[in-house]
Motif scaffolding. Structure first.
Motif, PDB file in Angstrom:
ATOM      1  N   GLY A  51      11.205  15.383 -18.167  1.00 28.21           N
ATOM      2  CA  GLY A  51      10.938  15.736 -16.779  1.00 28.21           C
ATOM      3  C   GLY A  51       9.570  15.333 -16.283  1.00 28.21           C
ATOM      4  O   GLY A  51       9.194  15.649 -15.149  1.00 28.21           O
ATOM      5  N   LYS A  52       8.809  14.622 -17.116  1.00 30.56           N
ATOM      6  CA  LYS A  52       7.476  14.185 -16.730  1.00 30.56           C
ATOM      7  C   LYS A  52       7.472  12.681 -16.486  1.00 30.56           C
ATOM      8  O   LYS A  52       8.321  11.956 -17.026  1.00 30.56           O
ATOM      9  N   PRO A  53       6.533  12.169 -15.679  1.00 32.34           N
ATOM     10  CA  PRO A  53       6.496  10.726 -15.415  1.00 32.34           C
ATOM     11  C   PRO A  53       6.292   9.929 -16.702  1.00 32.34           C
ATOM     12  O   PRO A  53       5.573  10.358 -17.609  1.00 32.34           O
ATOM     13  N   GLU A  54       6.942   8.792 -16.780  1.00 34.67           N
ATOM     14  CA  GLU A  54       6.789   7.906 -17.926  1.00 34.67           C
ATOM     15  C   GLU A  54       5.355   7.365 -17.997  1.00 34.67           C
ATOM     16  O   GLU A  54       4.745   7.075 -16.963  1.00 34.67           O
ATOM     17  N   THR A  55       4.844   7.254 -19.221  1.00 31.78           N
ATOM     18  CA  THR A  55       3.482   6.735 -19.397  1.00 31.78           C
ATOM     19  C   THR A  55       3.472   5.265 -19.792  1.00 31.78           C
ATOM     20  O   THR A  55       2.422   4.619 -19.728  1.00 31.78           O
ATOM     21  N   CYS A  56       4.639   4.746 -20.196  1.00 35.42           N
ATOM     22  CA  CYS A  56       4.673   3.376 -20.696  1.00 35.42           C
ATOM     23  C   CYS A  56       5.646   2.477 -19.931  1.00 35.42           C
ATOM     24  O   CYS A  56       5.888   1.336 -20.331  1.00 35.42           O
ATOM     25  N   LEU A  57       6.246   3.002 -18.855  1.00 38.45           N
ATOM     26  CA  LEU A  57       7.188   2.210 -18.070  1.00 38.45           C
ATOM     27  C   LEU A  57       6.888   2.355 -16.584  1.00 38.45           C
ATOM     28  O   LEU A  57       6.297   3.354 -16.152  1.00 38.45           O
ATOM     29  N   ARG A  58       7.295   1.372 -15.814  1.00 30.90           N
ATOM     30  CA  ARG A  58       7.193   1.426 -14.353  1.00 30.90           C
ATOM     31  C   ARG A  58       8.419   0.756 -13.752  1.00 30.90           C
ATOM     32  O   ARG A  58       9.121  -0.007 -14.432  1.00 30.90           O
ATOM     33  N   PHE A  59       8.699   1.051 -12.482  1.00 31.90           N
ATOM     34  CA  PHE A  59       9.805   0.382 -11.791  1.00 31.90           C
ATOM     35  C   PHE A  59       9.442  -1.080 -11.536  1.00 31.90           C
ATOM     36  O   PHE A  59       8.291  -1.409 -11.206  1.00 31.90           O
ATOM     37  N   VAL A  60      10.446  -1.918 -11.682  1.00 36.92           N
ATOM     38  CA  VAL A  60      10.232  -3.338 -11.374  1.00 36.92           C
ATOM     39  C   VAL A  60      10.034  -3.526  -9.879  1.00 36.92           C
ATOM     40  O   VAL A  60       9.180  -4.304  -9.434  1.00 36.92           O
ATOM     41  N   TYR A  61      10.798  -2.770  -9.094  1.00 37.80           N
ATOM     42  CA  TYR A  61      10.712  -2.843  -7.635  1.00 37.80           C
ATOM     43  C   TYR A  61      10.436  -1.448  -7.086  1.00 37.80           C
ATOM     44  O   TYR A  61      10.779  -0.439  -7.717  1.00 37.80           O
ATOM     45  N   PRO A  62       9.826  -1.358  -5.925  1.00 39.62           N
ATOM     46  CA  PRO A  62       9.631  -0.040  -5.313  1.00 39.62           C
ATOM     47  C   PRO A  62      10.965   0.658  -5.119  1.00 39.62           C
ATOM     48  O   PRO A  62      11.969   0.017  -4.759  1.00 39.62           O
ATOM     49  N   PRO A  63      11.053   1.954  -5.388  1.00 44.92           N
ATOM     50  CA  PRO A  63      12.334   2.682  -5.260  1.00 44.92           C
ATOM     51  C   PRO A  63      12.932   2.607  -3.873  1.00 44.92           C
ATOM     52  O   PRO A  63      14.149   2.710  -3.722  1.00 44.92           O
ATOM     53  N   ALA A  71       0.835  -1.193   0.000  1.00 44.52           N
ATOM     54  CA  ALA A  71       0.000   0.000   0.000  1.00 44.52           C
ATOM     55  C   ALA A  71       0.873   1.247   0.000  1.00 44.52           C
ATOM     56  O   ALA A  71       1.994   1.245   0.501  1.00 44.52           O
ATOM     57  N   GLY A  72       0.356   2.323  -0.542  1.00 40.77           N
ATOM     58  CA  GLY A  72       1.105   3.579  -0.615  1.00 40.77           C
ATOM     59  C   GLY A  72       1.376   3.938  -2.062  1.00 40.77           C
ATOM     60  O   GLY A  72       1.196   3.111  -2.967  1.00 40.77           O
ATOM     61  N   PRO A  73       1.837   5.146  -2.302  1.00 40.36           N
ATOM     62  CA  PRO A  73       2.057   5.594  -3.676  1.00 40.36           C
ATOM     63  C   PRO A  73       3.196   4.845  -4.346  1.00 40.36           C
ATOM     64  O   PRO A  73       4.229   4.584  -3.716  1.00 40.36           O
ATOM     65  N   TRP A  74       2.994   4.505  -5.597  1.00 38.33           N
ATOM     66  CA  TRP A  74       4.027   3.814  -6.367  1.00 38.33           C
ATOM     67  C   TRP A  74       4.697   4.877  -7.238  1.00 38.33           C
ATOM     68  O   TRP A  74       4.109   5.457  -8.137  1.00 38.33           O
ATOM     69  N   VAL A  75       5.971   5.147  -6.970  1.00 41.07           N
ATOM     70  CA  VAL A  75       6.699   6.203  -7.669  1.00 41.07           C
ATOM     71  C   VAL A  75       6.974   5.756  -9.099  1.00 41.07           C
ATOM     72  O   VAL A  75       7.393   4.619  -9.342  1.00 41.07           O
ATOM     73  N   LEU A  76       6.720   6.660 -10.073  1.00 38.67           N
ATOM     74  CA  LEU A  76       6.932   6.354 -11.480  1.00 38.67           C
ATOM     75  C   LEU A  76       8.281   6.873 -11.936  1.00 38.67           C
ATOM     76  O   LEU A  76       8.757   7.910 -11.466  1.00 38.67           O
ATOM     77  N   PRO A  77       8.927   6.177 -12.869  1.00 42.25           N
ATOM     78  CA  PRO A  77      10.198   6.697 -13.424  1.00 42.25           C
ATOM     79  C   PRO A  77       9.933   7.974 -14.223  1.00 42.25           C
ATOM     80  O   PRO A  77       8.853   8.155 -14.785  1.00 42.25           O
ATOM     81  N   MET A  78      10.897   8.857 -14.281  1.00 44.95           N
ATOM     82  CA  MET A  78      10.774  10.126 -14.983  1.00 44.95           C
ATOM     83  C   MET A  78      11.402  10.020 -16.364  1.00 44.95           C
ATOM     84  O   MET A  78      12.454   9.394 -16.538  1.00 44.95           O
ATOM     85  N   GLY A  79      10.743  10.658 -17.354  1.00 44.36           N
ATOM     86  CA  GLY A  79      11.265  10.674 -18.715  1.00 44.36           C
ATOM     87  C   GLY A  79      12.252  11.796 -18.928  1.00 44.36           C
ATOM     88  O   GLY A  79      12.550  12.584 -18.021  1.00 44.36           O
ATOM     89  N   LEU A  80      12.790  11.907 -20.153  1.00 47.06           N
ATOM     90  CA  LEU A  80      13.763  12.939 -20.489  1.00 47.06           C
ATOM     91  C   LEU A  80      13.154  14.342 -20.438  1.00 47.06           C
ATOM     92  O   LEU A  80      13.864  15.327 -20.261  1.00 47.06           O
ATOM     93  N   ASP A  97      22.410  -2.140  -8.947  1.00 46.48           N
ATOM     94  CA  ASP A  97      22.184  -2.392 -10.363  1.00 46.48           C
ATOM     95  C   ASP A  97      20.733  -2.728 -10.680  1.00 46.48           C
ATOM     96  O   ASP A  97      20.330  -2.737 -11.837  1.00 46.48           O
ATOM     97  N   THR A  98      19.951  -3.070  -9.703  1.00 45.90           N
ATOM     98  CA  THR A  98      18.528  -3.357  -9.946  1.00 45.90           C
ATOM     99  C   THR A  98      17.616  -2.298  -9.347  1.00 45.90           C
ATOM    100  O   THR A  98      16.404  -2.392  -9.468  1.00 45.90           O
ATOM    101  N   GLN A  99      18.202  -1.295  -8.710  1.00 42.26           N
ATOM    102  CA  GLN A  99      17.394  -0.295  -8.015  1.00 42.26           C
ATOM    103  C   GLN A  99      16.486   0.473  -8.977  1.00 42.26           C
ATOM    104  O   GLN A  99      15.328   0.717  -8.694  1.00 42.26           O
ATOM    105  N   GLY A 100      16.988   0.849 -10.172  1.00 40.84           N
ATOM    106  CA  GLY A 100      16.201   1.663 -11.103  1.00 40.84           C
ATOM    107  C   GLY A 100      15.692   0.894 -12.301  1.00 40.84           C
ATOM    108  O   GLY A 100      15.362   1.495 -13.329  1.00 40.84           O
ATOM    109  N   ALA A 101      15.646  -0.440 -12.195  1.00 41.29           N
ATOM    110  CA  ALA A 101      15.186  -1.246 -13.330  1.00 41.29           C
ATOM    111  C   ALA A 101      13.718  -0.961 -13.627  1.00 41.29           C
ATOM    112  O   ALA A 101      12.907  -0.806 -12.726  1.00 41.29           O
ATOM    113  N   THR A 102      13.382  -0.868 -14.929  1.00 40.78           N
ATOM    114  CA  THR A 102      11.992  -0.586 -15.352  1.00 40.78           C
ATOM    115  C   THR A 102      11.481  -1.713 -16.239  1.00 40.78           C
ATOM    116  O   THR A 102      12.249  -2.529 -16.766  1.00 40.78           O
TER     117      THR A 102
END
Length: 542
Positions: free
Chosen positions: A68-80, A57-66, A87-92
């Motif tokens: 500066g806006k949140p990505e619309t087609c990608l998500r983090f594999v694991y919570p940040p 539970a809680g907000p799921w942080v989205l990766p940011m695009g080039l 090496d797996t911290q920012g995997a999408t």
């Protein structure tokens, strides 16, 4: 007595003509709705990936695009904030569990997830609709010549009502596209028959006004659509709302008379006489109608009946140099107009302005555009009006390349100006094309020209997909094509204050240098002074 004089006898501007235009004009409201419907039923709201179902539970942080806006087609594999190796911290990963949409209304995009890798299907749906209009124009033209204008009109009203309603209940995206294809197919038949059946009963002086009036019915339809879309946030109900009225138009079409000219040319003179007498009675000229006879109709239409028996193929459009020039330049102008028009008309949501307000502005610009076009056609002529409208439209589209995205107001002004110029181009082309082609091939020329604008409108949504490679590519293609169309119009002959050409020879005479009347008189006198030559072999040109 010509056909126009025949109409004059039974009344060419009476209550019948008014009722006929109203009956044929009301469905044009709905045609505008269907043509531009996907602006609202296929709108793409803000969206992002849904988090995994087993996420905490809680907000799921989205990766940011080039940008500066949140990505619309990608998500983090694991919570940040998860304790993982660097090496797996920012995997999408892609949106494996679908998307969440930030919107109070739904659309075919939200229902069938036409975003990210599937966003091309949205443009394809509009191309399929335009393909239906193209195929309908090719097939229904010949069918209306064989079975009449009214049966095609009536059947197309019913087909549009049924297929439009079917699209509202489509269980899959594939079935939706099939029904939309049928909608486009039927619209082509309605457009073809409406123009013929409305203009034919009018006097020569009122034909331009009638054509403009039908154009304003379409413009008003563009005002109605945003209001309906605002009031009906569910795309299925909106689709159904714009389709149901065509069941009523289907019933109303029984009061629309068949084409008088078609009945006479098809050997149905007795039926044509009956319709003429009914029109005469409706217009308060019953006595004039009673004076007409079948023999008189056939005698007065003898020339047109003879011309109708001669069939010309589309090859004749390329027979002579001037016909080749007219056909090539008109085809390019028609293609460029349809191509660029739908790039702006269907790209309303690309300008970052309120969708409903901008569509009202896009519809409203047609009113002054048509009035300015009428004045320009009368004073500047068809030649310059056609060229100027396309050149200005192409320039405004290319100017969008140099305006930053954050200057939304300026981009909107350029788009509205370009759309107004393209509306003017359409108005000019309908008149200009009918005046350039001779009577014996006018219908063939109009059919081929109209086919090219459908090809352009069908291609436009597919070209928009190239924006995924580089955002500027679509506008470069749209703007350059409009400039080419405007340049091609400069090579067309002027038709202002010229009689309509009846034969191909009449058109060819336009390209010959004008003769001096004094020289013609002197040549005629000189020919009278030449003595008769003796009988013998004629060695001159035969």
């Amino acid at each position: 007595m010509t056909f126009s004089e025949l109409i004059d006898r039974v009344g060419n501007k009476g209550p019948f003509q008014f009722l006929n235009v109203v009956l044929l004009g009301l469905p044009v409201f709905g045609i505008a709705n269907h043509n531009l419907l996907q602006i609202f039923t296929a709108s793409t709201p803000q969206h992002h990936c849904r988090p995994p179902p087993n996420s905490s539970a809680g907000p799921w942080v989205l990766p940011m695009g080039l940008n500066g806006k949140p990505e619309t087609c990608l998500r983090f594999v694991y919570p940040p904030n998860a304790s993982l190796p660097n090496d797996t911290q920012g995997a999408t990963e892609p949106c494996l569990d679908g998307w969440a949409y930030v919107s109070t209304r739904d659309s075919i995009v939200t229902e069938w997830d036409l975003v990210c890798n599937s966003n091309k299907l949205k443009e394809m749906a509009q191309s399929v609709f335009m393909a239906g209009i193209l195929i309908g124009g090719i097939l229904l033209g010949d069918l209306s010549d064989r079975f009449g204008r009214k049966p095609i009109l009536t059947c197309c009203y019913l087909l549009l009502a049924a297929s439009g309603s079917g699209a509202a209940f489509s269980p899959t995206f594939t079935s939706y596209m099939v029904f939309r294809f049928l909608c486009g197919f039927s619209i082509s038949g309605i457009t073809l028959s409406t123009v013929i059946l409305s203009v034919e009963w009018m006097s020569t002086q009122l034909r331009a006004i009638t054509s403009t009036t039908l154009g304003y019915f379409y413009t008003i339809g563009q005002f109605i659509l945003p209001g309906l879309a605002y009031a009906i946030p569910r795309w299925r109900w909106l689709q159904l709302t714009v389709s149901i009225p065509f069941f009523a138009f289907f019933l109303m079409s029984w009061w629309v008379p068949e084409s008088l000219r078609w009945m006479i040319l098809s050997g149905k003179s007795s039926k044509a006489l009956k319709v003429l007498r009914q029109v005469a009675t409706f217009n308060g000229r019953k006595e004039e109608g009673e004076k007409l006879s079948v023999e008189e109709l056939e005698l007065n239409m003898q020339k047109e009946i003879a011309l109708a028996k001669v069939k010309y193929s589309k090859v004749v459009l390329f027979r002579t140099p001037i016909l080749r020039r007219v056909t090539f330049c008109l085809s390019l102008a028609w293609f460029a107009t349809g191509f660029a028009y739908y790039s702006l008309a269907m790209g309303v949501e690309d300008f970052g302005v309120n969708l409903y307000v901008l569509q009202l502005i896009f519809g409203g610009v047609d009113i002054p555009a048509k009035l300015i076009t009428l004045a320009s056609l009368s004073y500047l002529g068809r030649h310059y009006t056609q060229s100027i409208t396309l050149l200005l439209a192409g320039g405004s589209i290319l100017a969008l390349l140099f305006v930053p995205l954050d200057l939304g107001t300026l981009r909107t002004v350029l788009a509205v100006f370009g759309k107004g110029c393209l509306s003017s181009s359409f108005s000019c082309l309908f008149l200009y094309t009918s005046e350039l082609y001779p009577t014996v091939i006018r219908q063939t020329g109009m059919g081929v020209s109209n086919m090219w604008t459908r090809v352009g409108s069908m291609t436009a949504p597919l070209v928009k997909i190239t924006g995924e490679v580089q955002p500027f590519i679509p506008n470069v293609i749209f703007g350059t094509t409009a400039l080419l169309g405007g340049s091609a119009a400069l090579f067309l002959p002027e038709t202002l204050n010229r009689p309509l050409p009846d034969t191909i020879e009449d058109l060819e005479s336009w390209s010959l240098p004008a003769k001096d009347p004094k020289q013609e008189l002197e040549a005629e006198k000189a020919s009278q002074m030449i003595p008769l030559k003796p009988c013998g072999p004629d060695l001159g040109p035969s």
